[in-house]
Structure formats: C-alpha cells, structure tokens
Scaffold this motif. Structure first.
Motif, mmCIF file in Angstrom:
data_model
loop_
_atom_site.group_PDB
_atom_site.id
_atom_site.type_symbol
_atom_site.label_atom_id
_atom_site.label_comp_id
_atom_site.label_asym_id
_atom_site.label_seq_id
_atom_site.Cartn_x
_atom_site.Cartn_y
_atom_site.Cartn_z
ATOM 1 N N ALA A 1 3.285 -2.272 3.382
ATOM 2 C CA ALA A 1 3.018 -0.851 3.653
ATOM 3 C C ALA A 1 3.850 0.029 2.737
ATOM 4 O O ALA A 1 3.378 1.079 2.260
ATOM 5 N N ASP A 2 5.079 -0.386 2.451
ATOM 6 C CA ASP A 2 5.932 0.376 1.528
ATOM 7 C C ASP A 2 5.304 0.410 0.126
ATOM 8 O O ASP A 2 5.370 1.419 -0.566
ATOM 9 N N ILE A 3 4.708 -0.690 -0.284
ATOM 10 C CA ILE A 3 4.108 -0.774 -1.626
ATOM 11 C C ILE A 3 2.840 0.065 -1.718
ATOM 12 O O ILE A 3 2.631 0.811 -2.681
ATOM 13 N N PHE A 4 1.966 -0.029 -0.684
ATOM 14 C CA PHE A 4 0.654 0.619 -0.753
ATOM 15 C C PHE A 4 0.627 2.014 -0.128
ATOM 16 O O PHE A 4 -0.364 2.729 -0.256
ATOM 17 N N GLY A 5 1.709 2.396 0.540
ATOM 18 C CA GLY A 5 1.739 3.720 1.153
ATOM 19 C C GLY A 5 0.890 3.821 2.393
ATOM 20 O O GLY A 5 0.617 4.912 2.903
ATOM 21 N N LYS A 6 0.429 2.698 2.903
ATOM 22 C CA LYS A 6 -0.352 2.670 4.146
ATOM 23 C C LYS A 6 -0.288 1.250 4.703
ATOM 24 O O LYS A 6 0.061 0.303 3.996
ATOM 25 N N GLU A 7 -0.636 1.126 5.969
ATOM 26 C CA GLU A 7 -0.578 -0.189 6.606
ATOM 27 C C GLU A 7 -1.705 -1.081 6.088
ATOM 28 O O GLU A 7 -2.840 -0.641 5.906
ATOM 29 N N VAL A 8 -1.384 -2.330 5.808
ATOM 30 C CA VAL A 8 -2.393 -3.311 5.386
ATOM 31 C C VAL A 8 -2.971 -3.951 6.641
ATOM 32 O O VAL A 8 -2.227 -4.443 7.502
#
Length: 201
Positions: free
Chosen positions: A137-144
């Motif tokens: 989530a930190d990498i993509f800016g949203k929950e996977v």
C-alpha cells in the motif's frame, strides 16, 4: 606393501542394481550413457532438477556441468534448449516457437495473462520481498486487494513469507520457484536492475 582397493558397491534402485560408474564401458560410451541419463531425468521432470539430484545418476568421475554443456551443444538448432533456472536445469521451448505452440495447442495466454496492476504488484513483491500488504500500500498509494493477491497465489507465483515486525505481525509475501521458472531466472539476483525515474525540473 600391498594396497587393496575395493570397488564401490552399485546402488540399488527399486530392488535392481543401478550401476552409476559404468566401469565396464569404454570412456566414450560411459560418457554417452551418463548424458542419456541426465537428459532422461530432465525430460521427465516438469520442474528444474538440481545438481545433487543429477549427480545421483552418474558416476564419481563425472562432471554434471560438463555433461550438461555437451547436451546443450547437441541441442543447437533444435526447437528446445536446456536452461538453468531456479537453481536447477530444465528443458524449455525456444522463444521463437511460442506462437506456433499457442496456435497448434490453443493455449492462448490463459496461464500468463496479467493485468497491469497484477504485474506491478508482482514486481513490487519480487524487488521488495519479504513485504506485507501495508508495504505494498505504501508503494502503490492504495490498498492492494486480497483478490489480486489470491490470483497471484493461484498461479503459484507468490506465497507467504515470514511474519512482519509491524503491529499484529502480518504474514509477508515472497515469490516462489515457479516465479523464477516463469521468468527464466536462475535466482532473484538475476532480476533486472530497476531504473529510477527522476523528475527533472
């Protein structure tokens, strides 16, 4: 002083004697037999076979690596090749014949069809493992989503890793041997280096 040498007793396989060393054969025929044994083992396996397993079918004086090299040399010009992936060796169809195989067998792209997000998550896990969902989530800016991760698990590309030091100790995610085989990697060290994009200006 007399030195007595004892011949090693051949191993028994399934009740029958399996002669690894083939001492009764001339060197050239012995080498050919060892090549044939290694090729047969690799041909019958759907996953990479490691050096230790291959060494079990050849004699003490045989170099598995040299036998592999001789087999590879004989496969020059063939539509398949012997490659080293995931810490072992296996037969793979050469890339230029992929379309012909799909056309004949109607394989389509079902097993390796990825959405852009799936491929992104798989890459993030590969480069940052072990990583938990919060890290993704930190990498993509949203929950996977759990569904996306379940699809990657179903394809046996990722699995659970050690627990994270975060509160609640969630399981982390890591890639599998199938991931290495799928992307023709001998180990994770063979992942291409990431190019960091910098915003100029």
């Amino acid at each position: 002083m007399t030195v007595v040498t004892r011949k090693r007793k051949p191993a028994e396989v399934g009740g029958a004697v399996f002669d690894r060393d083939l001492d009764d054969l001339p060197q050239e025929l012995r080498w050919r037999e060892w090549m044939g044994r290694i090729e047969a083992v690799l041909f019958s396996s759907a996953s990479p076979v490691g050096r230790e397993d291959l060494a079990r079918v050849v004699g003490q004086g045989a170099s598995v690596e040299m036998l592999i090299e001789d087999i590879q040399a004989e496969l020059t010009g063939r539509p398949y090749e012997l490659v080293q992936v995931a810490g072992g060796w296996m037969f793979r169809t050469r890339a230029q014949f992929a379309d012909a195989i799909k056309a004949a067998a109607h394989f389509g792209e079902q097993s390796l069809a990825f959405t852009e997000m799936e491929m992104g998550v798989l890459c993030a896990i590969a480069y940052h493992q072990p990583i938990d969902r919060a890290g993704l989530a930190d990498i993509f800016g949203k929950e996977v989503s759990r569904d996306l991760l379940a699809r990657l698990r179903y394809k046996d590309l990722i699995t659970s890793g050690p627990r994270s030091p975060r509160p609640g100790a969630p399981h982390t995610l890591v890639t599998t041997e199938t991931f290495l085989v799928t992307f023709d990697l001998e180990s994770l060290r063979d992942l291409p280096e990431l190019e960091l994009q910098r915003n100029e200006g």
